[in-house]
Design an enzyme around this catalytic site. Structure first.
Site, mmCIF file in Angstrom:
data_model
loop_
_atom_site.group_PDB
_atom_site.id
_atom_site.type_symbol
_atom_site.label_atom_id
_atom_site.label_comp_id
_atom_site.label_asym_id
_atom_site.label_seq_id
_atom_site.Cartn_x
_atom_site.Cartn_y
_atom_site.Cartn_z
ATOM 1 N N GLY A 209 0.815 -1.212 0.000
ATOM 2 C CA GLY A 209 0.000 0.000 0.000
ATOM 3 C C GLY A 209 0.841 1.252 0.000
ATOM 4 O O GLY A 209 1.748 1.409 -0.813
ATOM 5 N N GLU A 210 0.562 2.126 0.974
ATOM 6 C CA GLU A 210 1.277 3.412 1.012
ATOM 7 C C GLU A 210 2.758 3.250 1.360
ATOM 8 O O GLU A 210 3.518 4.220 1.320
ATOM 9 C CB GLU A 210 0.605 4.352 2.020
ATOM 10 C CG GLU A 210 0.659 3.810 3.431
ATOM 11 C CD GLU A 210 0.084 4.772 4.466
ATOM 12 O OE1 GLU A 210 0.174 5.984 4.282
ATOM 13 O OE2 GLU A 210 -0.451 4.277 5.471
ATOM 14 N N GLY A 212 4.825 1.170 -0.323
ATOM 15 C CA GLY A 212 5.595 0.731 -1.481
ATOM 16 C C GLY A 212 5.493 -0.761 -1.741
ATOM 17 O O GLY A 212 4.578 -1.440 -1.274
ATOM 18 N N ASP A 241 -4.289 -4.127 -9.025
ATOM 19 C CA ASP A 241 -4.482 -4.540 -10.426
ATOM 20 C C ASP A 241 -3.756 -3.583 -11.370
ATOM 21 O O ASP A 241 -3.174 -4.003 -12.380
ATOM 22 C CB ASP A 241 -5.971 -4.541 -10.772
ATOM 23 C CG ASP A 241 -6.791 -5.248 -9.717
ATOM 24 O OD1 ASP A 241 -6.389 -6.336 -9.301
ATOM 25 O OD2 ASP A 241 -7.813 -4.686 -9.285
HETATM 26 P P1 AMP Z 1 -7.622 -4.341 -5.849
HETATM 27 O O1 AMP Z 1 -8.102 -3.095 -5.168
HETATM 28 O O2 AMP Z 1 -6.551 -4.076 -6.862
HETATM 29 O O3 AMP Z 1 -7.255 -5.441 -4.914
HETATM 30 O O4 AMP Z 1 -8.870 -4.938 -6.682
HETATM 31 C C1 AMP Z 1 -10.143 -4.338 -6.694
HETATM 32 C C2 AMP Z 1 -11.044 -5.041 -7.682
HETATM 33 O O5 AMP Z 1 -11.141 -6.429 -7.349
HETATM 34 C C3 AMP Z 1 -12.448 -4.480 -7.681
HETATM 35 O O6 AMP Z 1 -12.673 -3.754 -8.871
HETATM 36 C C4 AMP Z 1 -13.366 -5.696 -7.554
HETATM 37 O O7 AMP Z 1 -14.376 -5.745 -8.538
HETATM 38 C C5 AMP Z 1 -12.439 -6.883 -7.696
HETATM 39 N N1 AMP Z 1 -12.779 -7.980 -6.780
HETATM 40 C C6 AMP Z 1 -13.243 -7.904 -5.505
HETATM 41 N N2 AMP Z 1 -13.436 -9.125 -4.985
HETATM 42 C C7 AMP Z 1 -13.077 -10.013 -5.946
HETATM 43 C C8 AMP Z 1 -13.042 -11.441 -6.020
HETATM 44 N N3 AMP Z 1 -13.420 -12.210 -4.984
HETATM 45 N N4 AMP Z 1 -12.593 -12.006 -7.170
HETATM 46 C C9 AMP Z 1 -12.204 -11.237 -8.206
HETATM 47 N N5 AMP Z 1 -12.215 -9.897 -8.207
HETATM 48 C C10 AMP Z 1 -12.646 -9.278 -7.094
#
Ligand code: AMP
Length: 310
Positions: A209-210, A212, A241
Site C-alpha cells: 500500500g502506502e 511501497g 491490479d
Molecule cells: P484491488 O483493489 O486491486 O485489490 O482490486 C479491486 C477489484 O477487485 C475491484 O474492482 C473488484 O471488482 C475486484 N474484486 C473484488 N473481490 C473479488 C473477487 N473475490 N474475485 C475477483 N475480483 C474481485
C-alpha cells in the site's frame, strides 16, 4: 514470417463496483481486476482480455476498453445474466478494503474458451478471480513465456488448493502484505515471501500500500520501490491490479526479462497504481497520458536516488 506478438493476455473479474471511501461513493461503477489491469497495461502494449459480463453491463464500458486498444472478443456476455458485483468500503489509512458484498453472478458458471489467436500469447496475467478459472486459462496458453498472477483473501480462504496449483505454474506473483501473511500463516513478510517462493514463483512482489512494494527473488529482496507520496487518496480500489497491469504491459512492450528491466517494471507498476487511486473507478486512467506516466516514473527515480559511499 511471423510478427512479434507483444500482447498481454489478461483474465480476471470484470465488475460493477459499489465503493465508499471518506471522499465519496460510487454505485455500480466500472471495475474488476481484469479491467483495471487491462487499462493499465494498455498504456504500453496491446491487451487481450478474457472475462464474462451480464446483460446489465453497459455497452459504453466495452466501448471504453476498445478505445484503449484492448481486444474485448474474450469477454462473453451472458443473455439474462448479471455482472459480477463487488461492494467495499475503506476507512482510516485505506490500506485494506472492507468487503461488504461479493456477488459472483455470471462468474459462477463461466468456462473460459479463448479465441484462437489469444492462445499464442507470450505474456499472461492471471488477475484476481477464481483460481480454477485461472488454471483453465493457463491450460490454453502453451506458448506463454511470462505468467504472473494475483489473488485475494476471498480465494486464499475459499480455494486454497487451486491457488497453490496456480502458484506452481507462474513466474511472478503479485500479493499484498496481508494476503502474504494469510497465505503462509507467517507474520514476518520476508519469511512469508520465502515460503511463497517455495510454492513456485521466481519473483514474489509484495505490495504494501502506502509503504511501497518489495520484490523478492531467490529468497532475498532484489528490489524495493517506494510508493508515491500522495496527499490525498480518493479510492484505493484497483491499485493492485493497476500495479500488475502496468508491470506486465511494460515488460511485454520491451520483451526484456532481464533483472534490470523487471525493476523498471516495478516502478511503472507503482506509477500506474499511484495514479489510479487519485479518483474513483477508471476516471483517472481516462485522462492519463504516457507523458504523465513517464514524468512520475522520473519522480520515483529522483526520490529514491542516493550516491555510493565516497
Ligand atoms: P484491488 O483493489 O486491486 O485489490 O482490486 C479491486 C477489484 O477487485 C475491484 O474492482 C473488484 O471488482 C475486484 N474484486 C473484488 N473481490 C473479488 C473477487 N473475490 N474475485 C475477483 N475480483 C474481485
Amino acid at each position: 514470417m511471423s510478427s512479434i506478438d507483444n500482447s498481454v493476455l489478461i483474465i480476471g473479474s470484470v465488475a460493477l463496483d459499489t465503493v465508499e471511501t471518506p471522499l465519496g461513493r460510487v454505485e455500480r461503477a466500472l471495475g474488476g481486476a481484469a479491467v483495471y489491469s487491462s487499462v493499465a497495461a494498455s498504456f504500453f502494449s496491446p491487451v487481450r482480455v478474457v472475462g464474462v459480463v451480464g446483460e446489465d453491463f453497459p455497452e459504453e464500458h466495452i466501448a471504453f476498453l476498445m478505445s484503449r486498444g484492448i481486444d474485448t472478443r474474450g469477454i462473453q456476455k451472458v443473455p439474462g445474466g448479471k455482472t459480477f458485483h463487488w461492494a467495499g468500503s475503506y476507512a482510516g489509512d485505506m490500506n485494506q478494503a472492507n468487503t461488504l458484498l461479493t456477488e459472483l453472478n455470471v462468474f459462477q458458471s463461466f468456462n473460459p474458451d479463448l479465441p484462437v489467436d489469444y492462445k499464442s500469447s507470450k505474456y499472461v496475467f492471471l488477475a484476481n478471480i477464481d483460481p480454477e478459472l485461472q488454471l483453465k486459462v493457463l491450460d490454453q496458453v502453451p506458448q506463454a513465456e511470462l505468467v504472473a498472477c494475483d489473488t485475494m483473501n476471498f480465494w486464499i480462504s475459499g480455494k486454497r488448493d487451486a491457488l497453490l496449483e496456480v502458484l506452481k505454474r507462474v513466474n511472478i506473483v503479485f500479493i499484498n502484505d496481508a494476503e502474504a501473511r494469510q497465505l503462509t500463516g507467517e507474520v514476518n513478510l520476508t519469511k512469508a515471501a520465502t515460503l511463497i517462493h517455495e510454492y513456485g514463483p521466481k519473483y514474489v512482489v509484495v505490495k504494501k500500500g502506502e509503504h511501497g512494494a518489495v520484490m523478492y527473488c531467490d529468497d532475498t529482496i532484489c528490489f524495493a520501490a517506494a510508493s508515491y507520496p500522495l496527499e490525498e487518496v480518493t479510492d484505493p480500489t484497483g491499485a493492485g491490479d493497476s500495479f500488475a497491469g502496468g508491470f506486465m504491459g511494460y515488460v511485454a512492450s520491451t520483451g526484456d526479462l532481464s533483472p534490470d528491466n523487471i525493476r523498471r517494471a516495478v516502478v511503472y507498476g507503482s506509477t500506474l497504481a499511484s495514479y489510479n487511486v487519485q479518483d474513483f473507478s477508471l476516471a483517472m486512467f481516462k485522462r492519463l497520458t504516457i507523458d504523465d506516466i513517464n514524468q512520475r516514473y522520473n519522480e520515483f527515480r529522483r526520490i529514491v536516488h542516493f550516491d555510493p559511499l565516497g
